[in-house]
Design a protein around this motif. Structure first.
Motif, PDB file in Angstrom:
ATOM      1  N   PRO A 185     -72.581 -42.105  -7.668  1.00 21.13           N
ATOM      2  CA  PRO A 185     -72.926 -43.182  -6.732  1.00 21.13           C
ATOM      3  C   PRO A 185     -72.784 -44.581  -7.316  1.00 21.13           C
ATOM      4  O   PRO A 185     -72.362 -45.504  -6.608  1.00 21.13           O
ATOM      5  N   ASP A 186     -73.116 -44.777  -8.593  1.00 22.14           N
ATOM      6  CA  ASP A 186     -73.020 -46.138  -9.131  1.00 22.14           C
ATOM      7  C   ASP A 186     -71.579 -46.601  -9.265  1.00 22.14           C
ATOM      8  O   ASP A 186     -71.300 -47.811  -9.194  1.00 22.14           O
ATOM      9  N   LEU A 187     -70.636 -45.667  -9.412  1.00 21.08           N
ATOM     10  CA  LEU A 187     -69.227 -46.052  -9.460  1.00 21.08           C
ATOM     11  C   LEU A 187     -68.670 -46.262  -8.050  1.00 21.08           C
ATOM     12  O   LEU A 187     -67.769 -47.083  -7.854  1.00 21.08           O
ATOM     13  N   ILE A 188     -69.199 -45.528  -7.079  1.00 22.29           N
ATOM     14  CA  ILE A 188     -68.848 -45.813  -5.686  1.00 22.29           C
ATOM     15  C   ILE A 188     -69.304 -47.225  -5.337  1.00 22.29           C
ATOM     16  O   ILE A 188     -68.588 -47.984  -4.672  1.00 22.29           O
ATOM     17  N   ASP A 189     -70.495 -47.593  -5.804  1.00 26.55           N
ATOM     18  CA  ASP A 189     -70.987 -48.958  -5.592  1.00 26.55           C
ATOM     19  C   ASP A 189     -70.007 -49.978  -6.163  1.00 26.55           C
ATOM     20  O   ASP A 189     -69.743 -51.017  -5.553  1.00 26.55           O
ATOM     21  N   TYR A 190     -69.470 -49.684  -7.345  1.00 25.40           N
ATOM     22  CA  TYR A 190     -68.516 -50.614  -7.950  1.00 25.40           C
ATOM     23  C   TYR A 190     -67.275 -50.773  -7.072  1.00 25.40           C
ATOM     24  O   TYR A 190     -66.785 -51.890  -6.864  1.00 25.40           O
ATOM     25  N   VAL A 191     -66.758 -49.666  -6.544  1.00 28.49           N
ATOM     26  CA  VAL A 191     -65.590 -49.738  -5.656  1.00 28.49           C
ATOM     27  C   VAL A 191     -65.908 -50.610  -4.438  1.00 28.49           C
ATOM     28  O   VAL A 191     -65.104 -51.459  -4.030  1.00 28.49           O
ATOM     29  N   LEU A 192     -67.086 -50.413  -3.854  1.00 26.00           N
ATOM     30  CA  LEU A 192     -67.474 -51.185  -2.675  1.00 26.00           C
ATOM     31  C   LEU A 192     -67.581 -52.675  -3.000  1.00 26.00           C
ATOM     32  O   LEU A 192     -67.060 -53.528  -2.265  1.00 26.00           O
ATOM     33  N   VAL A 193     -68.244 -52.995  -4.104  1.00 20.21           N
ATOM     34  CA  VAL A 193     -68.407 -54.405  -4.480  1.00 20.21           C
ATOM     35  C   VAL A 193     -67.059 -55.038  -4.783  1.00 20.21           C
ATOM     36  O   VAL A 193     -66.783 -56.176  -4.372  1.00 20.21           O
ATOM     37  N   HIS A 194     -66.210 -54.317  -5.489  1.00 18.01           N
ATOM     38  CA  HIS A 194     -64.874 -54.821  -5.815  1.00 18.01           C
ATOM     39  C   HIS A 194     -64.113 -55.199  -4.553  1.00 18.01           C
ATOM     40  O   HIS A 194     -63.533 -56.286  -4.458  1.00 18.01           O
ATOM     41  N   GLU A 195     -64.126 -54.302  -3.570  1.00 23.18           N
ATOM     42  CA  GLU A 195     -63.369 -54.573  -2.344  1.00 23.18           C
ATOM     43  C   GLU A 195     -64.025 -55.669  -1.507  1.00 23.18           C
ATOM     44  O   GLU A 195     -63.338 -56.524  -0.942  1.00 23.18           O
ATOM     45  N   LEU A 196     -65.334 -55.671  -1.418  1.00 24.05           N
ATOM     46  CA  LEU A 196     -66.015 -56.710  -0.640  1.00 24.05           C
ATOM     47  C   LEU A 196     -65.784 -58.102  -1.241  1.00 24.05           C
ATOM     48  O   LEU A 196     -65.684 -59.088  -0.510  1.00 24.05           O
ATOM     49  N   ALA A 197     -65.694 -58.165  -2.558  1.00 18.17           N
ATOM     50  CA  ALA A 197     -65.462 -59.461  -3.205  1.00 18.17           C
ATOM     51  C   ALA A 197     -64.121 -60.060  -2.805  1.00 18.17           C
ATOM     52  O   ALA A 197     -63.949 -61.285  -2.829  1.00 18.17           O
ATOM     53  N   HIS A 198     -63.184 -59.208  -2.410  1.00 15.88           N
ATOM     54  CA  HIS A 198     -61.872 -59.715  -1.995  1.00 15.88           C
ATOM     55  C   HIS A 198     -61.936 -60.482  -0.673  1.00 15.88           C
ATOM     56  O   HIS A 198     -60.999 -61.204  -0.341  1.00 15.88           O
TER      57      HIS A 198
END
Length: 240
Positions: A185-198
């Protein structure tokens, strides 16, 4: 790029770059996909000479990313659809159990991943299961991160994305690869944050990483773990 629709692949020195024109883009976005394809998405009207100059200015970054992708693509362990084989879900490996009958093609029951015999050799059944899990699990995980990044989320879609974890449009529409549901889950969070930052910053420059780090201070450590873990996930080459 003027006349950019005339070709799909641009040769820049020793690099082949897939060119995509998007009405939604305001800036040029250069990407190295997980399959080592180099692509650039450009707004209409981007000058040919400007694009060549930009690609050449990022050449060392591109070479570094290509070397990284090559090392990560090696050694992906094969998986067989037999009882006892392990398939990850939310960071935990679940043993496969082949059953003659069942209420669903695939289901998670008491820690075992049951798959019916009649869909055993059709990887789309397991892909569909991961997709359904993403549809139900990801929205609740996404909302707090979107609030923290001050992003108004649009549509969330769980779908095959080749060798990308995700993509996000400028209006907040988010695509997430079904294979992401195999990650902790914490790496899924990273994917989500990465994409949202775009949504705020379309490129991967310093401002982008500052945006990610403000929301997730340990983002670089998570990114490194994702790079190490990615090659171990199940990703059928013909069904991505």
């Amino acid at each position: 790029m003027k006349g950019s629709a005339a070709f799909k692949v641009l040769r820049v020195d020793d690099l082949d770059v897939e060119v995509r024109v998007s009405e939604r883009r305001r800036h040029v976005r250069l990407t190295v996909e997980r399959d080592s394809t180099v692509s650039v998405t450009i707004p209409p009207g981007t000058e040919h000479a400007e694009l060549i100059k930009l690609i050449r200015s990022r050449r060392q970054w591109l070479y570094g990313k290509l070397a990284e992708r090559e090392s990560l693509s090696q050694g992906r362990p094969p998986r067989e659809f037999v009882s006892g084989e392990g398939f990850p879900y939310l960071g935990r490996s679940h043993r496969l159990l082949v059953v003659e009958t069942g209420p669903a093609d695939v289901r998670l029951l008491r820690g075992r991943l049951e798959i019916r015999q009649d869909v055993l050799h059709d990887s789309s059944a397991l892909i569909a299961w991961y997709t359904q899990r993403g549809d139900s699990w990801l929205p609740g995980r996404l909302r707090p991160w979107a609030e923290r990044l001050d992003v108004a989320c649009g549509e969330l879609r769980i779908r095959p994305l080749g060798y990308r974890w995700g993509s996000c449009s400028l209006n907040g529409d988010l695509n997430i690869h079904w294979a992401t549901m195999q990650l902790p889950p914490d790496l899924i969070d990273y994917v989500l944050v990465h994409e949202l930052a775009h949504v705020h910053v379309p490129h991967h420059g310093e401002r982008f990483w500052r945006t990610v780090q403000r929301a997730m201070p340990d983002c670089h450590a998570r990114r490194d773990r994702l790079r190490r873990l990615g090659p171990d996930l199940w990703l059928p080459e013909s069904k991505t």
